[in-house]
Design a protein around this motif. Structure first.
Motif, short mmCIF file in Angstrom:
data_model
loop_
_atom_site.label_atom_id
_atom_site.label_comp_id
_atom_site.label_asym_id
_atom_site.label_seq_id
_atom_site.Cartn_x
_atom_site.Cartn_y
_atom_site.Cartn_z
N LEU A 1 0.86 -1.18 0.00
CA LEU A 1 0.00 0.00 0.00
C LEU A 1 0.90 1.23 0.00
O LEU A 1 1.82 1.31 0.79
CB LEU A 1 -0.82 0.04 1.29
CG LEU A 1 -2.24 -0.48 1.27
CD1 LEU A 1 -2.87 -0.24 2.62
CD2 LEU A 1 -3.05 0.20 0.18
N HIS B 1 -7.64 -6.59 0.85
CA HIS B 1 -7.20 -6.18 2.19
C HIS B 1 -6.13 -7.15 2.71
O HIS B 1 -5.13 -6.73 3.31
CB HIS B 1 -8.38 -6.15 3.17
CG HIS B 1 -9.42 -5.12 2.83
ND1 HIS B 1 -10.66 -5.09 3.42
CD2 HIS B 1 -9.39 -4.09 1.96
CE1 HIS B 1 -11.36 -4.08 2.93
NE2 HIS B 1 -10.61 -3.46 2.03
N ALA C 1 -2.86 -6.46 0.91
CA ALA C 1 -2.22 -5.22 1.36
C ALA C 1 -1.56 -5.40 2.73
O ALA C 1 -0.44 -4.95 2.95
CB ALA C 1 -3.25 -4.09 1.41
N HIS D 1 -15.75 -2.47 13.89
CA HIS D 1 -15.53 -2.13 15.28
C HIS D 1 -14.18 -2.59 15.81
O HIS D 1 -13.66 -2.03 16.77
CB HIS D 1 -16.71 -2.64 16.11
CG HIS D 1 -17.98 -1.93 15.72
ND1 HIS D 1 -18.55 -0.96 16.48
CD2 HIS D 1 -18.73 -2.00 14.59
CE1 HIS D 1 -19.61 -0.47 15.86
NE2 HIS D 1 -19.74 -1.09 14.70
N LEU E 1 -11.96 0.26 14.51
CA LEU E 1 -12.26 1.45 15.31
C LEU E 1 -11.65 1.34 16.70
O LEU E 1 -11.14 2.32 17.25
CB LEU E 1 -13.78 1.64 15.38
CG LEU E 1 -14.30 2.99 15.83
CD1 LEU E 1 -13.66 4.12 15.02
CD2 LEU E 1 -15.82 3.04 15.68
N VAL F 1 -7.99 2.45 16.81
CA VAL F 1 -7.61 3.82 16.40
C VAL F 1 -6.75 4.50 17.47
O VAL F 1 -5.75 5.14 17.17
CB VAL F 1 -8.87 4.67 16.08
CG1 VAL F 1 -8.54 6.15 16.07
CG2 VAL F 1 -9.45 4.25 14.74
N GLY F 2 -7.15 4.35 18.70
CA GLY F 2 -6.42 5.00 19.78
C GLY F 2 -5.11 4.32 20.14
O GLY F 2 -4.32 4.87 20.89
N LYS G 1 1.52 6.95 12.04
CA LYS G 1 0.51 7.67 11.24
C LYS G 1 0.24 6.97 9.92
O LYS G 1 -0.87 7.02 9.40
CB LYS G 1 0.98 9.10 10.98
CG LYS G 1 0.93 9.96 12.23
CD LYS G 1 0.53 11.40 11.93
CE LYS G 1 0.28 12.16 13.23
NZ LYS G 1 -0.74 13.19 13.08
N LEU H 1 -2.04 4.14 10.68
CA LEU H 1 -3.36 4.70 10.98
C LEU H 1 -4.09 5.06 9.69
O LEU H 1 -5.28 4.77 9.53
CB LEU H 1 -3.21 5.95 11.86
CG LEU H 1 -4.50 6.62 12.33
CD1 LEU H 1 -5.29 5.68 13.24
CD2 LEU H 1 -4.19 7.93 13.07
N GLY I 1 -7.40 3.47 8.19
CA GLY I 1 -8.48 4.39 7.83
C GLY I 1 -9.00 4.15 6.44
O GLY I 1 -10.18 4.38 6.16
N SER I 2 -8.14 3.69 5.55
CA SER I 2 -8.59 3.45 4.16
C SER I 2 -9.43 2.19 4.06
O SER I 2 -10.19 2.01 3.11
CB SER I 2 -7.38 3.37 3.22
OG SER I 2 -6.68 2.16 3.39
N LEU J 1 -11.33 0.91 6.93
CA LEU J 1 -12.49 0.99 7.84
C LEU J 1 -13.80 1.38 7.16
O LEU J 1 -14.81 0.69 7.33
CB LEU J 1 -12.15 1.93 9.00
CG LEU J 1 -13.10 1.98 10.18
CD1 LEU J 1 -12.38 2.40 11.44
CD2 LEU J 1 -14.30 2.89 9.96
N PRO J 2 -13.83 2.47 6.37
CA PRO J 2 -15.12 2.83 5.76
C PRO J 2 -15.62 1.79 4.76
O PRO J 2 -16.83 1.69 4.54
CB PRO J 2 -14.84 4.18 5.08
CG PRO J 2 -13.37 4.28 4.99
CD PRO J 2 -12.79 3.46 6.10
N VAL J 3 -14.71 1.03 4.17
CA VAL J 3 -15.12 -0.01 3.23
C VAL J 3 -15.85 -1.13 3.97
O VAL J 3 -16.87 -1.65 3.51
CB VAL J 3 -13.91 -0.54 2.43
CG1 VAL J 3 -14.32 -1.69 1.53
CG2 VAL J 3 -13.29 0.59 1.62
N ALA K 1 -17.47 -0.63 6.65
CA ALA K 1 -18.76 -0.02 7.01
C ALA K 1 -19.73 -0.06 5.84
O ALA K 1 -20.94 -0.28 6.02
CB ALA K 1 -18.55 1.42 7.49
N LEU L 1 -11.72 11.32 6.72
CA LEU L 1 -10.55 10.50 6.45
C LEU L 1 -9.33 11.36 6.14
O LEU L 1 -8.22 11.05 6.56
CB LEU L 1 -10.86 9.56 5.27
CG LEU L 1 -10.22 8.18 5.23
CD1 LEU L 1 -10.30 7.48 6.57
CD2 LEU L 1 -10.88 7.35 4.15
N GLU M 1 -10.62 3.29 0.56
CA GLU M 1 -11.19 4.63 0.44
C GLU M 1 -10.11 5.65 0.73
O GLU M 1 -9.19 5.39 1.51
CB GLU M 1 -12.35 4.77 1.45
CG GLU M 1 -13.03 6.12 1.48
CD GLU M 1 -13.72 6.49 0.18
OE1 GLU M 1 -13.04 6.52 -0.85
OE2 GLU M 1 -14.94 6.76 0.20
#
Lengths: 225, 231
Positions: free
Chosen positions: A52, A112, A115, A155, A158, A161-162, A167, A170, A174-175, A177-179, A181, B160, B210
């Motif tokens: 990636l 995924h 990657a 989840h 998510l 994340v903390g 970075k 992270l 982040g790239s 996670l929304p997929v 969702a 994002l 994304e």
């Protein structure tokens, strides 16, 4: 936590629970070993060779062992999802939009896995062996299981994340996670056509801890070795 | 940029040119007006750090850097826009497809919750809501669906894009709690739009990864809609 689907809620006829109860109590320990989350594996090398773009610069020996463990945790969940969808597509028992869903999502989860494996290089854990208990050969069981897996994926990411220190890692998480969702929302709408629980069940999502995710995965009995 | 990954971009919703035409009539200072309102201008970001947080994770955040305040106000402005869009669509009563009506009603509440959350976190540092003109997109079912799709994508891209910039862990977690919900909204409206869709481009999950967008890219996209009217 109010938006948490439990396996009990989705396992309408009890088949998953019944099967899971037959799995021996060593499953979790084996899962932990396979996922490289055991103490020994954490002490390993941090050599990453990223595929990636956003992970390429993370390929240094300075990568925190905890981030390697998080990536392997994610990789194990992606192995599970990828294998689940590949098997469902191969069996050919799905029809209609569910078949389209399975085909599209199988491609995403395989991407995924690729990657994360590339990012981890030789630190990547091996793929566990899975037994999906017949859930890939039945449309309704496939849909219910898919919703749980995607929910768990969102989840799980998510919840980390903390904890992620790099970075670049992270951003990579982040790239993805929304997929996950998107997948969760799509299968929810496909199953219930907008009825409750809605494809977007709450205004805010909550992360799950690694322990919660591992317990949920163990409960399925899908990881056999 | 990554239109292949992110589903429908806001720039693609204007099939008949009406939105672009209307946007062209908007005074050229719209963007700076937006920037002022969003508190992204130089002066507005330099403020105190008194928080009146409602969310436990953010309530005890004592010192939030000015850059994080700006990001929160950027997010708040986008949530204002989404919230006003859905509220107007629900109030207008022009939607008739039951799935679309339900979507609008549920998402309207979520966006209002996001606004309330961000406002409570920002307290006195919160920017005021801009005035909006949705160019008729809330009064036509097809336009509403296309615009909702684009707005939700924009929300995901915006959050994002700020992930690497956020300095405060509690702010990052707060953004993390909202981001997947915007993604769920996006997939939901796409499944309504493309039920039975057969091409990969049309599916509710149009890519394996994304991308985040910069604040400048998001602002330019929003400006192009003409949805935010000059002060």
């Amino acid at each position: 936590m109010t938006d948490l689907f439990t396996l009990e809620e989705l396992d309408v006829d009890g088949a998953i629970q019944e099967t899971a109860s037959k799995v021996d109590s060593h499953s979790r320990g084996m899962f932990l070993r396979n996922a490289g989350l055991g103490i020994g594996a954490l002490a390993g090398a941090g050599v990453l060779t990223g595929a990636l773009p956003s992970l390429a610069s993370a390929a240094t020996s300075a990568t925190a062992a905890s981030d390697v463990a998080i990536l392997n945790f994610a990789l194990t969940l992606e192995y599970l999802e990828s294998s689940f969808y590949a098997e469902a597509v191969m069996k050919g028992a799905l029809s209609g939009e569910t078949k389209t869903f399975a085909t599209v999502v199988a491609g995403h989860e395989a991407a995924h896995v690729a990657a994360l494996k590339a990012a981890l290089g030789k630190s990547a854990v091996a793929e566990p062996k899975f037994d999906f208990k017949g859930t890939t050969g039945d449309q309704a069981m496939f849909e219910a299981t898919s919703e749980v897996l995607e929910y768990t994926g969102v989840h799980a990411y998510l919840g980390q994340v903390g904890n992620i220190k790099s970075k670049d890692i992270l951003a990579a998480a982040g790239s993805i996670l929304p997929v996950e969702a998107w997948h969760a929302s799509w299968i929810a709408d496909l199953r219930r056509h907008g009825a409750k629980p809605y494809p977007a069940p709450t205004a805010f999502a909550s992360g799950l801890t690694m322990a919660q995710v591992l317990a949920a995965v163990k409960g399925t009995g899908f990881i056999v070795a | 940029m990554s239109e292949l990954h992110g589903g429908l971009p806001l720039s693609k919703i204007d099939k008949d040119g009406a939105v672009a035409e209307a946007a062209a009539k908007v005074a050229t200072d719209t963007r700076s007006g937006f920037l002022r309102k969003a508190g992204i201008g130089g002066v507005a970001v330099i403020g105190g750090t008194a928080f009146l947080g409602a969310l436990p994770a953010l309530a005890d955040a004592a010192a939030i850097p000015a850059s994080d305040i700006a990001i929160l106000n950027f997010a708040l402005t986008l949530e204002y826009l989404e919230s006003a869009f859905y509220a107007e669509a629900v109030a207008g009563g022009a939607l008739s497809d039951p799935d679309t009506v339900r979507f609008a009603s549920v998402v309207s509440q979520h966006e209002a919750d996001h606004v309330a959350f961000l406002k409570s976190v920002l307290g006195s540092k919160a920017v005021a809501t801009p005035t909006f003109d949705f160019q008729g997109t809330t009064a036509d079912e097809g336009m509403f669906q296309a615009t909702a799709d684009a707005l939700e994508n924009t929300g995901v891209h915006a959050y994002l894009g700020q992930v690497p910039n956020i300095k405060t862990p509690a702010v990052l977690l707060g953004a993390g709690r909202i981001l997947p919900i915007e993604a769920r909204h996006a997939a939901w409206i796409r499944d309504i739009r493309f039920a039975g869709g057969t091409t990969v481009e049309q599916t509710p999950a149009p890519g394996a990864f994304e991308d985040g967008f910069t604040m400048a890219a998001i602002l330019a996209t929003v400006k192009a809609t003409g949805f935010i009217t000059p002060a």
